[in-house]
Write a protein that holds these residues in place. Structure first.
Motif, short mmCIF file in Angstrom:
data_model
loop_
_atom_site.label_atom_id
_atom_site.label_comp_id
_atom_site.label_asym_id
_atom_site.label_seq_id
_atom_site.Cartn_x
_atom_site.Cartn_y
_atom_site.Cartn_z
N GLY A 70 0.74 -1.07 0.05
CA GLY A 70 -0.08 0.17 0.00
C GLY A 70 0.79 1.08 -0.08
O GLY A 70 0.26 2.43 0.08
N LEU A 71 2.18 1.11 -0.10
CA LEU A 71 2.77 2.38 -0.12
C LEU A 71 3.83 2.33 -1.28
O LEU A 71 5.08 3.12 -1.64
N ALA A 72 3.97 1.53 -2.30
CA ALA A 72 4.74 1.26 -3.62
C ALA A 72 6.14 1.41 -3.01
O ALA A 72 6.92 1.91 -3.57
N GLY A 73 6.45 0.47 -1.99
CA GLY A 73 7.83 0.33 -1.48
C GLY A 73 8.08 1.60 -0.52
O GLY A 73 7.79 1.61 0.73
N LEU A 74 8.21 2.89 -0.95
CA LEU A 74 8.55 4.02 -0.46
C LEU A 74 8.11 5.11 -1.26
O LEU A 74 8.72 5.84 -1.97
N PHE A 75 6.74 4.98 -1.91
CA PHE A 75 6.07 6.02 -2.87
C PHE A 75 7.05 5.85 -4.14
O PHE A 75 7.20 6.62 -4.74
N VAL A 76 7.55 4.46 -4.67
CA VAL A 76 8.61 4.38 -5.62
C VAL A 76 8.06 3.49 -6.64
O VAL A 76 8.17 3.83 -8.07
N VAL A 77 7.52 2.32 -6.48
CA VAL A 77 7.38 1.47 -7.55
C VAL A 77 6.13 1.55 -8.17
O VAL A 77 4.88 0.95 -7.91
N GLN A 78 6.08 2.55 -9.08
CA GLN A 78 5.08 2.99 -10.00
C GLN A 78 4.30 1.92 -10.72
O GLN A 78 3.02 1.88 -10.81
N ALA A 79 5.28 1.23 -11.52
CA ALA A 79 4.84 0.25 -12.41
C ALA A 79 4.35 -1.28 -11.67
O ALA A 79 4.23 -2.18 -12.51
N GLY A 80 4.63 -1.20 -10.59
CA GLY A 80 4.47 -2.47 -9.81
C GLY A 80 5.96 -3.49 -9.95
O GLY A 80 6.79 -3.33 -10.25
N HIS A 81 5.68 -4.29 -8.87
CA HIS A 81 6.65 -5.32 -8.65
C HIS A 81 6.86 -6.40 -9.94
O HIS A 81 6.19 -6.76 -10.39
N GLY A 82 8.28 -6.80 -10.13
CA GLY A 82 8.28 -8.08 -10.96
C GLY A 82 8.25 -7.62 -12.41
O GLY A 82 7.96 -8.76 -13.11
N ARG A 83 8.58 -6.37 -12.68
CA ARG A 83 8.46 -6.10 -14.24
C ARG A 83 9.60 -6.44 -14.85
O ARG A 83 10.66 -5.78 -14.78
N ARG A 84 9.77 -7.74 -15.52
CA ARG A 84 10.78 -8.29 -16.11
C ARG A 84 11.41 -7.38 -17.16
O ARG A 84 12.67 -7.29 -17.29
N GLU A 85 10.69 -6.36 -17.81
CA GLU A 85 11.63 -5.68 -19.02
C GLU A 85 12.10 -4.39 -18.17
O GLU A 85 13.30 -4.22 -18.70
N ARG A 437 4.91 12.27 12.34
CA ARG A 437 5.73 13.42 12.33
C ARG A 437 4.89 14.78 12.32
O ARG A 437 5.51 15.87 12.81
N GLY A 438 3.75 14.81 12.02
CA GLY A 438 2.86 15.94 12.37
C GLY A 438 1.91 15.24 13.27
O GLY A 438 2.09 14.76 14.28
N ASP A 439 0.59 15.29 12.78
CA ASP A 439 -0.55 14.83 13.32
C ASP A 439 -0.62 13.29 13.07
O ASP A 439 0.07 12.88 11.96
N VAL A 440 -1.16 12.50 13.68
CA VAL A 440 -1.12 10.81 13.54
C VAL A 440 -1.81 10.58 12.08
O VAL A 440 -3.21 10.84 12.06
N VAL A 441 -1.32 9.91 11.40
CA VAL A 441 -2.01 9.52 9.98
C VAL A 441 -1.31 8.39 9.63
O VAL A 441 -0.35 7.61 10.14
N ILE A 442 -2.13 7.63 8.59
CA ILE A 442 -1.69 6.32 7.90
C ILE A 442 -1.60 6.74 6.44
O ILE A 442 -2.79 7.28 6.00
N GLN A 443 -0.72 6.48 5.99
CA GLN A 443 -0.20 6.95 4.43
C GLN A 443 -0.45 5.92 3.55
O GLN A 443 0.11 4.84 3.86
N LEU A 444 -1.25 6.02 2.52
CA LEU A 444 -1.35 4.94 1.53
C LEU A 444 -0.89 5.58 0.06
O LEU A 444 -1.50 6.71 -0.31
N ALA A 445 -0.22 4.65 -0.57
CA ALA A 445 0.34 5.20 -2.11
C ALA A 445 0.56 3.97 -2.61
O ALA A 445 1.97 3.75 -3.08
N PRO A 446 -0.19 3.42 -3.21
CA PRO A 446 0.15 2.00 -4.00
C PRO A 446 0.60 2.28 -5.26
O PRO A 446 0.71 3.34 -5.66
N PRO A 447 1.44 0.99 -5.76
CA PRO A 447 1.62 1.15 -7.36
C PRO A 447 0.51 1.48 -8.11
O PRO A 447 -0.43 1.33 -7.93
#
Length: 473
Positions: A70-85, A437-447
């Protein structure tokens, strides 16, 4: 099967039995110095989680459990995991030229990627300075701003204005721009020159009665006020994210950014759009500043540029900024060994091709409202105070009292954010980010390949976990 059903699968998926520690967990507990993590007791009964595999929007750990990313690694894995190309692009480039620096030289992937980014960037942001990651890109932007004004005969302009609770990186310069005192206190004194203005957290400004435009006007005016208070002849840059990360996905109307652009132009201050998280489709555009209607002087970016398949960041400069650096005898005495690494640059090119071919930017625009609406179902829980965000970048703010918006004290934060939520969420099959780090949140940023099925799964796991957590507070 949902992640909640799958969490007990254990060794059936090829992992170690429940209660057993893998060799990787043993080694990590004894030798790995983790980032932003407590390490006490991690070689004992509280082993470090070990992620062994990823495919699409899911991860698997060393116990064989399937986990929704639910976080794309660390807001990173836009195209998803295991993309062989993307892996194949890295292997191909490494077999031809694994490494050469851009210190006075170029490689074909670095040159091609610079050209590609220049075409994708708004306005006349045409010059690309590569780094290893996002913090280095922010560090580079401040150094460029200082030297830019020295080259223009205005050497006193060195200060940077950023927003409260905003995170801009861990190098000493970038940390001085960061608006999180607790994160900085152990490393002070930092580089002088960082100053803070209010952010655009509408939920924490009830006096505006939900009027984002009014809050935006007020917050932008505070930037002008800070420039005038410090002295316009001493301020070099304003640094802001299109959607502020720390504090929990803080948005602002386009009129806010237009007003900030106007202020920066009036006082000869560079506007830096920090898009380390926001760029490369996270908000449905290659660069989020386009979505929010402004053209900065500098863009800092990283993360999604390669979908995490190689480390790479960049600072992209406008023609105005690069102009004095093109004068005879002028050098920008700054760089990184791994900046513009040919393998990472080749991966970034393949990633941009993939994202374009699969229409991932448009996918985010098509699905962002459904994502937000699905998470908004959680507002019926007493612990949920606000759901906010944009694109594929959302936060759920947790509160002690949703009627009064009362937040948690230090003891509750310790129990909830540091002790309970990280393990409970992962154990229930969701990797995301509890943050105070500010108010208490849960962040979500999936692929960016995630869809309604994944939104529903996130909502179900969050609902279950937050219902459990209510008894702790």
């Amino acid at each position: 099967m949902t992640a909640l059903d799958d969490v007990t699968a254990g060794s059936e998926a090829g992992g170690t039995p429940d209660g057993a520690r893998s060799p990787a967990a043993e080694a990590a507990g004894k030798h790995l110095w983790m980032h932003f993590a407590r390490m006490h007791g991690r070689d004992g009964d509280n082993p470090i989680p070990v992620i062994t595999r990823g495919e699409g929007v899911h991860l698997w750990d060393d116990r064989g459990r399937r986990i929704l990313d639910g976080l794309a690694g660390l807001f990173v894995v836009q195209a998803g995991h295991g993309r062989r190309e993307l892996a194949e692009a890295a292997a191909k480039q490494a077999s031809e030229l694994a490494y050469f620096p851009v210190w006075g030289y170029a490689t074909p992937p670095a040159a091609e990627l610079a050209e590609r980014l220049a075409h994708l960037a708004p306005g006349d942001l045409n010059r690309v300075f590569f780094t290893s990651g996002g913090g280095e890109a922010v560090e580079s932007a401040w150094k460029v701003a200082k030297q830019y004004f020295k080259l223009r005969g205005r050497p006193l302009k060195h200060k940077v204005i950023s927003r409260m609770t905003a995170y801009h990186g861990t190098p000493h310069g970038a940390m001085a721009i960061t608006g999180l005192p607790a994160m900085k206190k152990d490393f002070e004194p930092l580089a002088p020159g960082g100053f803070r203005v209010p952010n655009t957290n509408l939920y924490r400004h009830p006096e505006f009665d939900g009027d984002a435009e009014a809050l935006g006007r007020w917050a932008a005016d505070r930037i002008e006020e800070a420039i005038l208070f410090e002295g316009a002849d001493t301020v070099a840059a304003v640094v802001l994210e299109p959607v502020q990360n720390s504090g929990g996905c803080l948005t602002a109307p386009a009129s806010y950014f237009a007003r900030v652009r106007e202020i920066c132009d009036r006082y000869d201050v560079l506007l830096v759009s920090d898009e380390v998280i926001n760029a490369f489709g996270r908000h449905g555009h290659t660069f989020a500043c386009e979505k929010f209607g402004y053209v900065p002087d500098l863009i800092t970016c990283a993360k999604g540029m390669t979908s995490g398949y190689g480390p790479l960041g960049a600072m992209i400069a406008s023609e105005k900024v690069i102009e004095p650096f093109l004068e005879p005898g002028v050098t920008f005495p700054h760089g990184y060994t791994w900046g513009g690494h040919p393998v990472s640059a080749a991966v970034a090119l393949a990633n941009l091709d993939l994202m374009e071919r699969e229409g991932l930017n448009q996918r985010v625009l098509d699905h962002q409202d459904a994502f937000g609406a699905t998470l908004a179902k959680l507002l019926d829980l007493p612990i949920v105070g606000d759901v906010r965000g944009d694109g594929y970048f959302w936060a759920v703010e947790l509160v002690r009292d949703s009627a009064t918006r009362e937040t948690f004290d230090a003891a509750d934060r310790e129990r909830l954010v540091k002790q309970f939520l990280p393990g409970a969420l992962l154990g229930n099959g969701l990797y995301c980010r509890p943050d105070d780090r500010g108010d208490v949140v849960i962040q979500l940023a999936p692929p960016l390949i995630a869809g309604q099925a994944e939104f529903d799964e996130m909502e179900q796991i969050l609902r279950h976990t937050l219902t459990e957590s209510w008894s702790l507070v």
